[in-house]
Write a protein that holds these residues in place. Structure first.
Motif, short mmCIF file in Angstrom:
data_model
loop_
_atom_site.label_atom_id
_atom_site.label_comp_id
_atom_site.label_asym_id
_atom_site.label_seq_id
_atom_site.Cartn_x
_atom_site.Cartn_y
_atom_site.Cartn_z
N ASN A 13 -10.24 -3.12 -0.90
CA ASN A 13 -9.43 -2.88 -2.10
C ASN A 13 -7.92 -3.09 -1.93
O ASN A 13 -7.20 -3.11 -2.92
CB ASN A 13 -9.67 -1.45 -2.59
CG ASN A 13 -11.13 -1.18 -2.84
OD1 ASN A 13 -11.80 -1.97 -3.48
ND2 ASN A 13 -11.64 -0.09 -2.30
N ARG A 15 -5.93 -5.58 -1.13
CA ARG A 15 -5.25 -6.77 -1.70
C ARG A 15 -5.07 -6.64 -3.21
O ARG A 15 -4.02 -6.96 -3.75
CB ARG A 15 -6.02 -8.03 -1.35
CG ARG A 15 -5.98 -8.35 0.14
CD ARG A 15 -6.72 -9.65 0.46
NE ARG A 15 -7.06 -9.76 1.85
CZ ARG A 15 -6.23 -10.14 2.82
NH1 ARG A 15 -4.99 -10.42 2.53
NH2 ARG A 15 -6.65 -10.22 4.06
N LEU A 16 -6.09 -6.16 -3.91
CA LEU A 16 -5.97 -5.90 -5.34
C LEU A 16 -4.95 -4.79 -5.58
O LEU A 16 -4.16 -4.85 -6.53
CB LEU A 16 -7.33 -5.52 -5.94
CG LEU A 16 -7.33 -5.17 -7.43
CD1 LEU A 16 -6.80 -6.32 -8.27
CD2 LEU A 16 -8.74 -4.77 -7.86
N GLN A 19 -1.51 -6.29 -5.56
CA GLN A 19 -1.24 -7.02 -6.80
C GLN A 19 -0.90 -6.07 -7.94
O GLN A 19 0.08 -6.27 -8.67
CB GLN A 19 -2.46 -7.86 -7.20
CG GLN A 19 -2.75 -9.01 -6.28
CD GLN A 19 -4.08 -9.68 -6.60
OE1 GLN A 19 -4.78 -9.31 -7.54
NE2 GLN A 19 -4.44 -10.67 -5.79
N ARG A 20 -1.70 -5.02 -8.08
CA ARG A 20 -1.45 -4.06 -9.17
C ARG A 20 -0.16 -3.30 -8.95
O ARG A 20 0.57 -3.02 -9.91
CB ARG A 20 -2.63 -3.10 -9.30
CG ARG A 20 -3.85 -3.79 -9.88
CD ARG A 20 -4.95 -2.84 -10.18
NE ARG A 20 -6.11 -3.57 -10.71
CZ ARG A 20 -7.28 -3.01 -10.94
NH1 ARG A 20 -7.45 -1.71 -10.71
NH2 ARG A 20 -8.27 -3.73 -11.42
N THR A 91 -3.40 -0.57 -13.26
CA THR A 91 -1.96 -0.86 -13.28
C THR A 91 -1.22 0.17 -14.12
O THR A 91 -0.14 0.63 -13.74
CB THR A 91 -1.71 -2.28 -13.79
OG1 THR A 91 -2.43 -3.21 -12.98
CG2 THR A 91 -0.23 -2.64 -13.74
#
Length: 104
Positions: A13, A15-16, A19-20, A91
Motif C-alpha cells: 500500500n 506507493r498508493l 500518491q494520495r 485522499t
C-alpha cells in the motif's frame, strides 16, 4: 512542515499512500512540501521507532491518524474509509488530517 511517510517495502500500500499524500498536500496548498520516505527495514527498526504499521503518515513527528497503538513490528496498517477498511486512507481523509494538524 516536515512530512514523512513511514513504510516497509513488502507492504503493497505504500506507493498508493505516497500518491494520495502528495495529492492531499497539493489540495491543501502545500504542493511544494517535501515528502520524506522512510523505509523501516527490520523488526528492530520497527521497535526502535515505535512503528505503527505501513503506511504511517507524520507531520512534524505527529501521526496524522493517531488511532492505533504502535505495533513496533513490520505490519501493514488499516484505515477506516468511507468504503470500509482499507490499507490507505482516502485522499479526502488525508486532506482533513493535514488541515487539522495545521490548526493544532
Amino acid at each position: 512542515m516536515q512530512v514523512t511517510l513511514w513504510y516497509f517495502a513488502d507492504c503493497p500500500n505504500w506507493r498508493l499512500a505516497e500518491q494520495r499524500l502528495r495529492q492531499a498536500l497539493t489540495d491543501a496548498g502545500h504542493a511544494d512540501a517535501e515528502v520524506r520516505l522512510v523505509a523501516v527495514e527490520s523488526e528492530a527498526d520497527a521497535a526502535a521507532v515505535g512503528f505503527a504499521g505501513s503506511p504511517t503518515f507524520t507531520v512534524d513527528g505527529v501521526d496524522l491518524f493517531d488511532t492505533t497503538v504502535p505495533t513496533g513490528t513490520l505490519a501493514c496498517r488499516v484505515y477506516p474509509t468511507s468504503h470500509g477498511l482499507a490499507g490507505v486512507p482516502d485522499t479526502a481523509d488525508l486532506l482533513a488530517a493535514l488541515t487539522e494538524q495545521a490548526t493544532t
